[in-house]
Design a protein around this motif. Structure first.
Motif, mmCIF file in Angstrom:
data_model
loop_
_atom_site.group_PDB
_atom_site.id
_atom_site.type_symbol
_atom_site.label_atom_id
_atom_site.label_comp_id
_atom_site.label_asym_id
_atom_site.label_seq_id
_atom_site.Cartn_x
_atom_site.Cartn_y
_atom_site.Cartn_z
ATOM 1 N N ALA A 112 8.250 -55.125 -0.352
ATOM 2 C CA ALA A 112 7.864 -53.766 -0.028
ATOM 3 C C ALA A 112 6.353 -53.578 -0.088
ATOM 4 O O ALA A 112 5.802 -52.690 0.553
ATOM 5 N N PHE A 113 5.650 -54.385 -0.864
ATOM 6 C CA PHE A 113 4.214 -54.227 -1.034
ATOM 7 C C PHE A 113 3.403 -55.249 -0.244
ATOM 8 O O PHE A 113 2.203 -55.296 -0.367
ATOM 9 N N SER A 114 4.043 -56.074 0.546
ATOM 10 C CA SER A 114 3.307 -57.080 1.313
ATOM 11 C C SER A 114 2.628 -56.414 2.505
ATOM 12 O O SER A 114 3.143 -55.469 3.084
ATOM 13 N N GLN A 115 1.427 -56.912 2.837
ATOM 14 C CA GLN A 115 0.698 -56.345 3.949
ATOM 15 C C GLN A 115 -0.052 -57.449 4.681
ATOM 16 O O GLN A 115 -0.878 -58.146 4.102
ATOM 17 N N ALA A 116 0.216 -57.582 5.976
ATOM 18 C CA ALA A 116 -0.382 -58.651 6.771
ATOM 19 C C ALA A 116 -1.800 -58.326 7.206
ATOM 20 O O ALA A 116 -2.589 -59.223 7.435
ATOM 21 N N ARG A 154 4.239 -55.921 7.144
ATOM 22 C CA ARG A 154 4.301 -57.346 6.805
ATOM 23 C C ARG A 154 3.906 -58.246 7.978
ATOM 24 O O ARG A 154 3.749 -59.444 7.802
ATOM 25 N N MET A 155 3.741 -57.673 9.181
ATOM 26 C CA MET A 155 3.486 -58.471 10.386
ATOM 27 C C MET A 155 2.137 -58.124 11.013
ATOM 28 O O MET A 155 1.679 -56.986 10.918
ATOM 29 N N ASP A 156 1.545 -59.102 11.670
ATOM 30 C CA ASP A 156 0.319 -58.884 12.432
ATOM 31 C C ASP A 156 0.276 -59.870 13.596
ATOM 32 O O ASP A 156 0.624 -61.036 13.438
ATOM 33 N N GLY A 172 2.128 -65.471 2.641
ATOM 34 C CA GLY A 172 2.773 -65.332 3.934
ATOM 35 C C GLY A 172 2.705 -66.628 4.727
ATOM 36 O O GLY A 172 2.200 -67.643 4.258
ATOM 37 N N ALA A 173 3.192 -66.565 5.948
ATOM 38 C CA ALA A 173 3.162 -67.708 6.861
ATOM 39 C C ALA A 173 2.511 -67.252 8.155
ATOM 40 O O ALA A 173 2.484 -66.063 8.469
ATOM 41 N N PHE A 174 1.961 -68.207 8.896
ATOM 42 C CA PHE A 174 1.352 -67.858 10.171
ATOM 43 C C PHE A 174 1.530 -68.985 11.170
ATOM 44 O O PHE A 174 1.756 -70.134 10.812
#
Length: 144
Positions: A17-21, A94-96, A127-129
Protein backbone atom coordinates in the motif's frame (compact mmCIF):
# COMPACT_ATOMS: atom_id res chain seq x y z
CA UNK A 1 -1.33 -21.57 11.39
CA UNK A 2 -4.30 -19.66 10.00
CA UNK A 3 -3.35 -16.62 12.12
CA UNK A 4 0.20 -16.76 10.73
CA UNK A 5 -1.02 -16.61 7.11
CA UNK A 6 -3.48 -13.81 7.87
CA UNK A 7 -0.73 -11.85 9.63
CA UNK A 8 1.70 -12.41 6.75
CA UNK A 9 -0.92 -11.32 4.20
CA UNK A 10 -1.66 -8.14 6.19
CA UNK A 11 2.06 -7.34 6.45
CA UNK A 12 2.65 -7.80 2.73
CA UNK A 13 -0.52 -5.88 1.88
CA UNK A 14 0.44 -2.96 4.11
CA UNK A 15 3.89 -2.82 2.51
CA UNK A 16 2.38 -2.80 -0.97
CA UNK A 17 0.00 0.00 0.00
CA UNK A 18 2.93 2.37 0.60
CA UNK A 19 5.04 1.49 -2.44
CA UNK A 20 5.58 4.23 -4.98
CA UNK A 21 7.29 3.89 -8.35
CA UNK A 22 7.64 7.63 -9.02
CA UNK A 23 7.18 10.59 -6.67
CA UNK A 24 8.36 13.50 -8.85
CA UNK A 25 10.92 16.13 -7.93
CA UNK A 26 13.46 14.76 -5.46
CA UNK A 27 12.69 11.11 -6.24
CA UNK A 28 15.80 8.89 -6.23
CA UNK A 29 16.23 5.41 -7.69
CA UNK A 30 19.16 3.01 -7.92
CA UNK A 31 18.89 0.11 -10.35
CA UNK A 32 20.92 -3.00 -11.09
CA UNK A 33 20.21 -5.25 -14.03
CA UNK A 34 21.20 -7.98 -16.39
CA UNK A 35 21.44 -6.72 -19.95
CA UNK A 36 20.01 -9.55 -22.04
CA UNK A 37 19.60 -7.73 -25.35
CA UNK A 38 20.39 -4.41 -26.98
CA UNK A 39 23.22 -3.02 -29.05
CA UNK A 40 26.02 -4.17 -26.69
CA UNK A 41 24.87 -7.75 -26.06
CA UNK A 42 24.92 -9.66 -22.76
CA UNK A 43 26.14 -7.77 -19.70
CA UNK A 44 25.44 -6.15 -16.35
CA UNK A 45 24.53 -2.55 -15.68
CA UNK A 46 23.65 -0.11 -12.95
CA UNK A 47 22.00 3.30 -13.00
CA UNK A 48 20.88 6.14 -10.75
CA UNK A 49 17.98 8.52 -11.45
CA UNK A 50 17.07 11.76 -9.68
CA UNK A 51 13.77 13.59 -10.13
CA UNK A 52 14.35 17.20 -11.20
CA UNK A 53 10.70 18.01 -12.01
CA UNK A 54 7.25 16.46 -11.60
CA UNK A 55 7.75 14.17 -14.62
CA UNK A 56 11.49 14.41 -15.45
CA UNK A 57 14.49 12.58 -14.02
CA UNK A 58 18.17 12.72 -14.92
CA UNK A 59 20.90 10.33 -13.92
CA UNK A 60 23.88 8.26 -14.91
CA UNK A 61 24.65 4.66 -15.68
CA UNK A 62 27.51 2.28 -16.18
CA UNK A 63 27.57 -1.13 -17.83
CA UNK A 64 29.98 -3.93 -18.57
CA UNK A 65 29.19 -6.09 -21.57
CA UNK A 66 30.68 -9.44 -22.52
CA UNK A 67 28.61 -10.50 -25.49
CA UNK A 68 30.01 -8.17 -28.15
CA UNK A 69 32.83 -9.24 -30.45
CA UNK A 70 34.25 -5.69 -30.46
CA UNK A 71 36.56 -5.45 -27.42
CA UNK A 72 36.39 -1.64 -27.51
CA UNK A 73 32.72 -1.65 -26.45
CA UNK A 74 32.96 -3.68 -23.23
CA UNK A 75 32.40 -0.65 -20.95
CA UNK A 76 29.72 2.02 -21.26
CA UNK A 77 29.33 5.17 -19.18
CA UNK A 78 26.39 7.43 -19.93
CA UNK A 79 24.07 10.15 -18.73
CA UNK A 80 20.35 9.53 -18.97
CA UNK A 81 17.08 11.48 -18.93
CA UNK A 82 13.57 10.06 -18.53
CA UNK A 83 10.05 11.41 -18.87
CA UNK A 84 7.74 9.67 -16.38
CA UNK A 85 4.18 8.97 -17.57
CA UNK A 86 2.71 7.77 -14.26
CA UNK A 87 0.48 10.84 -13.77
CA UNK A 88 -0.29 11.37 -17.47
CA UNK A 89 -1.51 7.78 -17.82
CA UNK A 90 -3.13 7.76 -14.36
CA UNK A 91 -1.19 4.63 -13.37
CA UNK A 92 -1.27 2.94 -9.98
CA UNK A 93 1.34 4.43 -7.58
CA UNK A 94 3.31 1.17 -7.74
CA UNK A 95 3.81 1.47 -11.53
CA UNK A 96 5.68 3.84 -13.83
CA UNK A 97 6.29 3.90 -17.59
CA UNK A 98 9.08 6.13 -18.83
CA UNK A 99 10.64 6.80 -22.24
CA UNK A 100 14.18 8.10 -22.08
CA UNK A 101 17.44 8.90 -23.81
CA UNK A 102 21.07 8.16 -23.02
CA UNK A 103 24.26 9.85 -24.12
CA UNK A 104 27.81 8.82 -23.31
CA UNK A 105 30.64 6.57 -24.34
CA UNK A 106 30.80 2.93 -25.33
CA UNK A 107 34.42 1.82 -25.25
CA UNK A 108 36.19 4.63 -27.08
CA UNK A 109 33.18 5.85 -29.12
CA UNK A 110 30.43 8.42 -28.54
CA UNK A 111 27.00 6.85 -28.16
CA UNK A 112 23.40 8.07 -28.20
CA UNK A 113 20.53 5.75 -27.33
CA UNK A 114 16.86 5.56 -26.43
CA UNK A 115 14.78 3.28 -24.23
CA UNK A 116 11.31 2.71 -22.81
CA UNK A 117 11.09 1.43 -19.25
CA UNK A 118 8.54 0.02 -16.84
CA UNK A 119 8.91 -0.15 -13.03
CA UNK A 120 6.74 -1.96 -10.51
CA UNK A 121 7.34 -1.64 -6.76
CA UNK A 122 6.41 -4.51 -4.45
CA UNK A 123 7.27 -2.63 -1.25
CA UNK A 124 8.14 0.97 -0.35
CA UNK A 125 11.82 0.35 -1.14
CA UNK A 126 12.01 -2.63 -3.51
CA UNK A 127 10.76 -3.10 -7.06
CA UNK A 128 11.55 -4.59 -10.46
CA UNK A 129 12.06 -2.95 -13.82
CA UNK A 130 12.50 -3.70 -17.49
CA UNK A 131 13.93 -1.37 -20.13
CA UNK A 132 13.77 -1.99 -23.87
CA UNK A 133 16.22 -0.15 -26.08
CA UNK A 134 19.94 0.32 -26.69
CA UNK A 135 20.92 -0.73 -23.18
CA UNK A 136 17.82 -2.67 -22.28
CA UNK A 137 17.74 -4.82 -19.20
CA UNK A 138 15.80 -6.64 -16.52
CA UNK A 139 16.55 -6.08 -12.85
CA UNK A 140 15.79 -4.58 -9.47
CA UNK A 141 14.98 -0.98 -8.57
CA UNK A 142 15.45 0.53 -5.12
CA UNK A 143 13.85 3.72 -3.74
CA UNK A 144 16.52 5.75 -1.94
Amino acid sequence: MKKFFIGAALLVGSQMAFSQAWSGKGDQKAQAALNIYGSEGLGIKGSYDYGVADAISVGAGVGFFFGDKNENSDLTIHGRANYHLQDALNLDDRMDIYPGITMGIVGNSFDFGAHVGFRYFFTEKFGAFVEIGNRGGLGVSINL
